[in-house]
Write a protein that holds these residues in place. Structure first.
Motif, PDB file in Angstrom:
ATOM      1  N   SER A 138       0.841  -1.191   0.000  1.00  0.00           N
ATOM      2  CA  SER A 138       0.000   0.000   0.000  1.00  0.00           C
ATOM      3  C   SER A 138       0.875   1.239   0.000  1.00  0.00           C
ATOM      4  O   SER A 138       2.056   1.188   0.340  1.00  0.00           O
TER       5      SER A 138
ATOM      6  N   THR B  47       0.696   5.198   1.414  1.00  0.00           N
ATOM      7  CA  THR B  47       0.031   6.230   2.210  1.00  0.00           C
ATOM      8  C   THR B  47       0.657   7.570   1.852  1.00  0.00           C
ATOM      9  O   THR B  47       1.876   7.735   1.926  1.00  0.00           O
TER      10      THR B  47
ATOM     11  N   TRP C 283      -4.825   7.374   0.226  1.00  0.00           N
ATOM     12  CA  TRP C 283      -4.285   6.020   0.273  1.00  0.00           C
ATOM     13  C   TRP C 283      -4.408   5.415  -1.108  1.00  0.00           C
ATOM     14  O   TRP C 283      -5.347   5.692  -1.849  1.00  0.00           O
TER      15      TRP C 283
ATOM     16  N   GLN D 219      -4.692  -1.255   1.648  1.00  0.00           N
ATOM     17  CA  GLN D 219      -4.166  -0.720   2.911  1.00  0.00           C
ATOM     18  C   GLN D 219      -4.336  -1.726   4.027  1.00  0.00           C
ATOM     19  O   GLN D 219      -5.419  -2.267   4.238  1.00  0.00           O
TER      20      GLN D 219
ATOM     21  N   ARG E  69      -8.965   4.386   7.947  1.00  0.00           N
ATOM     22  CA  ARG E  69      -9.331   5.041   6.680  1.00  0.00           C
ATOM     23  C   ARG E  69     -10.557   5.928   6.834  1.00  0.00           C
ATOM     24  O   ARG E  69     -10.582   7.051   6.345  1.00  0.00           O
TER      25      ARG E  69
ATOM     26  N   ASP F  55       4.669  -1.705   2.182  1.00  0.00           N
ATOM     27  CA  ASP F  55       3.831  -0.592   2.625  1.00  0.00           C
ATOM     28  C   ASP F  55       4.707   0.652   2.679  1.00  0.00           C
ATOM     29  O   ASP F  55       5.698   0.708   3.415  1.00  0.00           O
TER      30      ASP F  55
END
Length: 711
Positions: A98, A100, A111, A115, A254, A353
């Motif tokens: 993911s 961010t 995002w 996630q 989120r 991530d």
């Protein structure tokens, strides 16, 4: 005296002992039915046997098939139970990572990718959330052995009543069975076998009789191998909940900006309600729908006694709302741009991530969106399909805001700020005058605006005209640029050489193929709004090129050291500082007395240029103060002409509204421009004074001159 017998005496015999002999009874015969008349009885018997035969065969088939299924089920349970890993190894099943995105102040604003907010367990999440999931998805979860025959039978009945196949639609799956599907029955994602993770997940969700048997075996094996809370923990971490959130921790972060162990009853109900249709009910897209579904979940929680009547009523009266970041959803187009321009293996194809710090200023982004909305509401017909794009950056090229279309809340859409290549029109003219000023011309040199005809090899005669269809006679370079006159721009470009104009435009960042003919001076070349805005930032920056950028640092989640830093910024010098200051002065006059007057702001010095292409298919306004450069484009996606719109009208209004919001926060200083308005050589006409075309400098001579001045 003894009595004398008169005859022979009977012998004395002892009495017979034991039971008396059985009497012969008359044998009773079972009465028999009289034979039926004719063969009707035999026919009826045959018909009865024929009627029972299919049922007997079906029963034989059923019990044999049941025996086979039970055998397969048992073998499957034994196999899966022996191959299942530890529960903790099955928490994060994502094949991709993911991204961010954080703004310039470190606040999360977007995002991308799947996630994963971090591991949560059935023991650590909010009790409200645990209750909501169980009440909604499987109220007998803690009482069954992994599968629910009652639930499956009910689902089949509903499917058949709704005209579907028995295995289509409602599945009657327990949480254990749903977890088995999420684990794809133990089959891991393989890039060699599936073209994408989406295709892999689609295959895992297929419903056939064989897969149902495997699913039941896998579910029973999980019940043997793991505790109920371990199964629930896997489920809570792997399920998809919309907007790219995998697991309830990611979804809570989120949508609500908090951990899953902190959500209240209303928030828990909204999260659990997403399980029914995560994409359709994601509150960032459909808040009303998510709240309506949450009310249903609260009712289920009340029915199962997880909530009191008062608690349920309070949660219904106070439904969950989104966090400020989720509500704003600022920078959708900006985030898409970051994902397409950042390092591929840490954006589009990341398996990690990633945290990316960007240049976005959410205050400026919001102000820009409001400015566009306000101008369109006030001055554009409701039925108009005209589109708009806006880019805001500082003088070093850091992009602070971006709009790629009128729908500012979209993601993954066509970004007109970065992807639309459109003719630039008169917004290109500053580069023509930059080339002339670099070769020694001045803002006060004179030139005649008059009809001309040029012979273009292969095309014939070409007679350019002005937008007004009139001619202004003799004017200064500054007046010609301020009024956006076409004839002077063509004359100057042809006089100094198109190759020099092309070289300067290229070095400022307009690196698409530039037009070769004399119409180059009128902006027949195509470019994007972000390239044009970056090129103007180079003028503001004293003649040093600027590469627009949006990333300031990139690092992996959990790491402190960045893997990459800024992706753009200050480049190489293109023109002299003096040339840039003279050009800025000329562009300041565009705002003061020319086509850009609608962009004026009291007490603030502004320089800029309007641009309107042939038949008004594109309208541009790009301008700057001492701190910020804003580019605005307007047009139709299908290249239809605009009606009543030029670069100096609606685009200038949007520019002014946006800049007003920015300058409310910080008033800019004076522009770095020429202040002497009466040079000694004012009035000379370096182009029109001689009937013969004067000798022009070649590109090599220009480069040699630039090198000499800079050293």
């Amino acid at each position: 005296m003894a009595k004398k017998h008169s005859g022979p005496s009977k012998p004395l015999v002892a009495d017979r002992r034991g039971p008396p002999p059985a009497r012969k009874q008359k044998q009773e015969q079972t009465p028999q039915k009289p034979p039926a008349k004719g063969g009707f009885g035999r026919l009826r018997a045959l018909l009865w046997r024929a009627f029972l035969l299919p049922f007997r065969m079906l029963w034989a088939l059923i019990w044999r098939l049941g025996l086979v299924v039970c055998l397969l089920l048992g073998l499957g349970v034994a196999y899966f139970a022996s191959t299942l890993p530890e529960a903790g190894e099955m928490i994060d099943g994502r094949a991709a990572g993911s991204v961010t995105l954080m703004d310039r102040k470190g606040a999360v604003f977007a995002w991308r990718g799947d996630q994963f907010g971090g591991m949560i367990t059935a023991q650590t999440i909010s009790p409200f959330l645990k209750a909501a999931v169980v009440a909604t998805e499987d109220r007998r979860f803690y009482r069954h052995f992994g599968i629910s025959p009652r639930g499956m039978a009910s689902a089949i009945r509903i499917n058949l009543s709704e005209g579907r196949g028995p295995l289509s639609g409602h599945g009657g799956s327990t949480i254990t069975q749903q977890t088995a599907k999420l684990l794809c029955l133990g089959v891991a994602f393989d890039t060699d076998e599936w073209p994408s993770e989406r295709e892999y997940e689609r295959q895992c969700r297929r419903t056939t009789l064989w897969r149902k048997i495997k699913e039941a075996s896998f579910s029973l094996a999980m019940e043997l191998r793991y505790s109920k809370d371990e199964i629930l923990t896997i489920y809570l971490n792997r399920v998809s909940l919309g907007a790219g959130a995998r697991g309830f921790e990611a979804a809570a972060q989120r949508y609500f900006g908090k951990s899953a162990n902190q959500v209240n009853a209303a928030e828990a109900a909204m999260l659990a309600g997403l399980l029914k249709a995560p994409s359709r009910l994601a509150p960032t897209h459909n808040l009303k729908g998510a709240q309506a579904r949450a009310e249903v979940v609260l009712g289920l929680m009340r029915r199962e006694n997880y909530l009191s009547s008062a608690e349920a009523s309070f949660a219904i009266a106070n439904p969950a709302t989104l966090s400020p970041a989720a509500t704003a959803r600022a920078g959708g187009y900006f985030a898409d741009w970051i994902m397409t321009t950042g390092p591929r293996y840490f954006t589009r194809n990341t398996t990690e991530d990633v945290l990316i710090q960007t240049t976005l200023d959410q205050t400026i982004q919001t102000a820009t969106e409001q400015a566009v909305r306000r101008v369109f509401d006030d001055k554009i017909s409701k039925s108009s399909k005209a589109e708009v794009a806006v880019v805001v950056m500082n003088k070093e090229g850091a992009v602070r805001a971006m709009i790629g279309g009128r729908d500012t809340r979209t993601t993954g859409a066509f970004n007109r700020a970065t992807q639309a290549r459109r003719q630039t029109g008169s917004a290109f003219k500053p580069f023509v005058y930059a080339a002339a000023l670099e070769l020694g011309h001045t803002p006060f040199d004179r030139i005649r605006d008059e009809p001309i005809t040029l012979n273009i090899p292969g095309s014939g005669a070409w007679s350019p005209s002005n937008y007004s269809k009139t001619f202004a006679g003799e004017v200064s370079y500054t007046q010609a640029l301020a009024q956006s006159l076409n004839i002077p721009a063509v004359k100057i470009s042809e006089h100094i050489g198109r190759d020099i104009v092309q070289k300067i435009a290229w070095d400022f960042g307009l690196q698409d193929a530039l037009a070769d003919g004399p119409a180059l001076a009128l902006g027949t070349s195509e470019s994007t709004l972000i390239e044009m805005t970056g090129a103007y930032a180079g003028i503001l920056n004293g003649g040093i090129s600027v590469q627009p950028y949006g990333i300031t640092s990139l690092r992996l989640l959990g790491e402190s050291e960045p893997l990459a830093g800024r992706t753009g910024g200050i480049g190489e010098r293109v023109i002299r500082t003096q040339t840039a200051q003279e050009l800025t002065f000329m562009m300041h006059e565009v705002i003061q007395s020319g086509t850009g007057q609608r962009a004026q702001i009291d007490g603030i010095e502004i320089a800029g240029k309007t641009g309107t292409t042939q038949a008004a298919r594109d309208a541009w306004f790009i301008g700057f103060t001492s701190d910020f450069v804003i580019g605005v484009w307007m047009g139709y996606d299908d290249n239809r002409p605009l009606k009543g719109v030029t670069g100096g009208s609606i685009p200038a209004d949007i520019w002014r509204e946006t800049m007003l919001a920015i300058t409310d926060q910080s008033k800019p200083g004076p522009l770095p421009m020429l202040r002497d308005r009466i040079p000694p050589e004012a009035g000379r006409s370096p182009i029109d004074s001689s009937p013969e075309k004067p000798e022009t400098k070649s590109l090599t001579q220009l480069l040699f001159g630039l090198f000499s001045r800079q050293n």
